[in-house]
Design a protein around this motif. Structure first.
Motif, PDB file in Angstrom:
ATOM      1  N   PHE A  62      -5.082   8.223   8.973  1.00  0.00           N
ATOM      2  CA  PHE A  62      -5.227   8.009   7.523  1.00  0.00           C
ATOM      3  C   PHE A  62      -5.834   9.246   6.886  1.00  0.00           C
ATOM      4  O   PHE A  62      -6.923   9.676   7.264  1.00  0.00           O
ATOM      5  CB  PHE A  62      -6.094   6.777   7.251  1.00  0.00           C
ATOM      6  CG  PHE A  62      -6.303   6.509   5.781  1.00  0.00           C
ATOM      7  CD1 PHE A  62      -5.237   6.175   4.964  1.00  0.00           C
ATOM      8  CD2 PHE A  62      -7.568   6.604   5.224  1.00  0.00           C
ATOM      9  CE1 PHE A  62      -5.427   5.934   3.603  1.00  0.00           C
ATOM     10  CE2 PHE A  62      -7.778   6.361   3.875  1.00  0.00           C
ATOM     11  CZ  PHE A  62      -6.697   6.026   3.065  1.00  0.00           C
ATOM     12  N   GLU A  65      -4.001  10.073   1.471  1.00  0.00           N
ATOM     13  CA  GLU A  65      -2.879  10.464   0.619  1.00  0.00           C
ATOM     14  C   GLU A  65      -2.430   9.304  -0.262  1.00  0.00           C
ATOM     15  O   GLU A  65      -1.665   9.480  -1.219  1.00  0.00           O
ATOM     16  CB  GLU A  65      -1.715  10.947   1.493  1.00  0.00           C
ATOM     17  CG  GLU A  65      -2.049  12.224   2.257  1.00  0.00           C
ATOM     18  CD  GLU A  65      -1.001  12.588   3.285  1.00  0.00           C
ATOM     19  OE1 GLU A  65      -0.080  11.768   3.501  1.00  0.00           O
ATOM     20  OE2 GLU A  65      -1.093  13.683   3.871  1.00  0.00           O
ATOM     21  N   SER A  66      -2.875   8.111   0.057  1.00  0.00           N
ATOM     22  CA  SER A  66      -2.659   6.912  -0.740  1.00  0.00           C
ATOM     23  C   SER A  66      -3.936   6.095  -0.648  1.00  0.00           C
ATOM     24  O   SER A  66      -4.883   6.484   0.051  1.00  0.00           O
ATOM     25  CB  SER A  66      -1.473   6.102  -0.192  1.00  0.00           C
ATOM     26  OG  SER A  66      -1.764   5.636   1.122  1.00  0.00           O
ATOM     27  N   THR A  70      -2.712   0.558   0.412  1.00  0.00           N
ATOM     28  CA  THR A  70      -1.302   0.950   0.465  1.00  0.00           C
ATOM     29  C   THR A  70      -0.926   1.350   1.887  1.00  0.00           C
ATOM     30  O   THR A  70       0.142   0.976   2.393  1.00  0.00           O
ATOM     31  CB  THR A  70      -1.023   2.107  -0.498  1.00  0.00           C
ATOM     32  OG1 THR A  70      -1.281   1.681  -1.838  1.00  0.00           O
ATOM     33  CG2 THR A  70       0.420   2.570  -0.393  1.00  0.00           C
ATOM     34  N   TRP A  71      -1.800   2.097   2.532  1.00  0.00           N
ATOM     35  CA  TRP A  71      -1.585   2.485   3.934  1.00  0.00           C
ATOM     36  C   TRP A  71      -1.559   1.259   4.840  1.00  0.00           C
ATOM     37  O   TRP A  71      -0.701   1.123   5.713  1.00  0.00           O
ATOM     38  CB  TRP A  71      -2.698   3.434   4.341  1.00  0.00           C
ATOM     39  CG  TRP A  71      -2.676   3.890   5.767  1.00  0.00           C
ATOM     40  CD1 TRP A  71      -1.930   4.913   6.310  1.00  0.00           C
ATOM     41  CD2 TRP A  71      -3.461   3.365   6.848  1.00  0.00           C
ATOM     42  NE1 TRP A  71      -2.196   5.041   7.648  1.00  0.00           N
ATOM     43  CE2 TRP A  71      -3.131   4.113   8.009  1.00  0.00           C
ATOM     44  CE3 TRP A  71      -4.412   2.333   6.942  1.00  0.00           C
ATOM     45  CZ2 TRP A  71      -3.721   3.854   9.249  1.00  0.00           C
ATOM     46  CZ3 TRP A  71      -4.999   2.080   8.175  1.00  0.00           C
ATOM     47  CH2 TRP A  71      -4.648   2.827   9.303  1.00  0.00           C
ATOM     48  N   LYS A  74       1.658  -0.835   4.526  1.00  0.00           N
ATOM     49  CA  LYS A  74       2.781  -0.287   5.285  1.00  0.00           C
ATOM     50  C   LYS A  74       2.739  -0.775   6.730  1.00  0.00           C
ATOM     51  O   LYS A  74       3.771  -1.146   7.301  1.00  0.00           O
ATOM     52  CB  LYS A  74       2.764   1.239   5.237  1.00  0.00           C
ATOM     53  CG  LYS A  74       3.908   1.885   6.005  1.00  0.00           C
ATOM     54  CD  LYS A  74       3.808   3.398   5.959  1.00  0.00           C
ATOM     55  CE  LYS A  74       4.207   3.919   4.596  1.00  0.00           C
ATOM     56  NZ  LYS A  74       5.663   3.766   4.355  1.00  0.00           N
TER      57      LYS A  74
END
Length: 201
Positions: A62, A65-66, A70-71, A74
């Motif tokens: 991680f 970047e989000s 959100t990570w 996914k």
């Protein structure tokens, strides 16, 4: 109280306690998606556990970047898809007892009454759950991502590797099924995000 970023940093350094605190903020949200997707509480618990195990194992990747959620989402989607592929039949074909499917689903900490608070809510939930049981796992996942998670057609298409048009058609078909079950007359496009599955909160 530690901030989310601090908990992430500590978790990435191997602090299991920090990861537990981090997970606590999102565990109900992940579980709710798993429950709506699989209906069975045991399946939902297994899926949720798989999500958190994979998240812990991958946390060092991680990079902010989000958002963290959100990570995490996914990973959740990938777990659902992998679980779907590993079974020769739909999640919903397994038989669940009436006691499992009619118990209140307590989600969120907003102080709202549980789903079992009124007979009307209970009947609505049963109709919605039955309607969702009649669509494919893929259609159910797409619908939940759109109306529970508030993702756009483009975001969902990127996550699932299909076209936005396919996503939109899938959502429309599921909403039609819900409208039939609930006896609603409004056109599907008139529903704001969460309008249907908000009844399940």
């Amino acid at each position: 109280m530690s901030s989310e970023n601090e908990l992430i940093a500590r978790s990435q350094a191997g602090d299991a306690e920090a990861f537990c605190l981090l997970a606590r903020a999102y565990e109900r949200r992940v579980y709710s998606l798993a429950l709506y997707y699989s209906r069975g509480r045991q399946d939902a618990e297994d899926l949720s556990q798989e999500v958190w195990l994979k998240a812990f194992a991958a946390l060092r990747t991680f990079r902010h970047e989000s958002s963290f959620y959100t990570w995490l989402r996914k990973i959740t989607i990938n777990c659902f898809l992998n679980h779907q592929r590993s079974r020769s039949r739909s999640f919903w074909s397994s038989q669940q007892s009436d006691s499992e499917t009619s118990q209140p689903v307590e989600i969120g900490d907003n102080g709202a009454p549980g789903l079992e608070s009124t007979l009307q809510n209970r009947l609505v939930v049963e109709k919605v759950m039955q309607a969702l049981s009649e669509v494919t796992p893929q259609q159910r996942l797409i619908f939940l991502l759109k109306h529970e998670e508030g993702m756009t057609y483009e975001e969902i298409s990127r996550e699932l590797g299909c076209s936005p048009g396919t996503v939109k058609k899938s959502v429309s078909r599921t909403v039609v099924k819900l409208r039939e079950r609930l006896g609603l007359t409004e056109e599907p496009d008139n529903y704001p995000s969460g309008a249907v599955t908000g009844l399940l909160r």
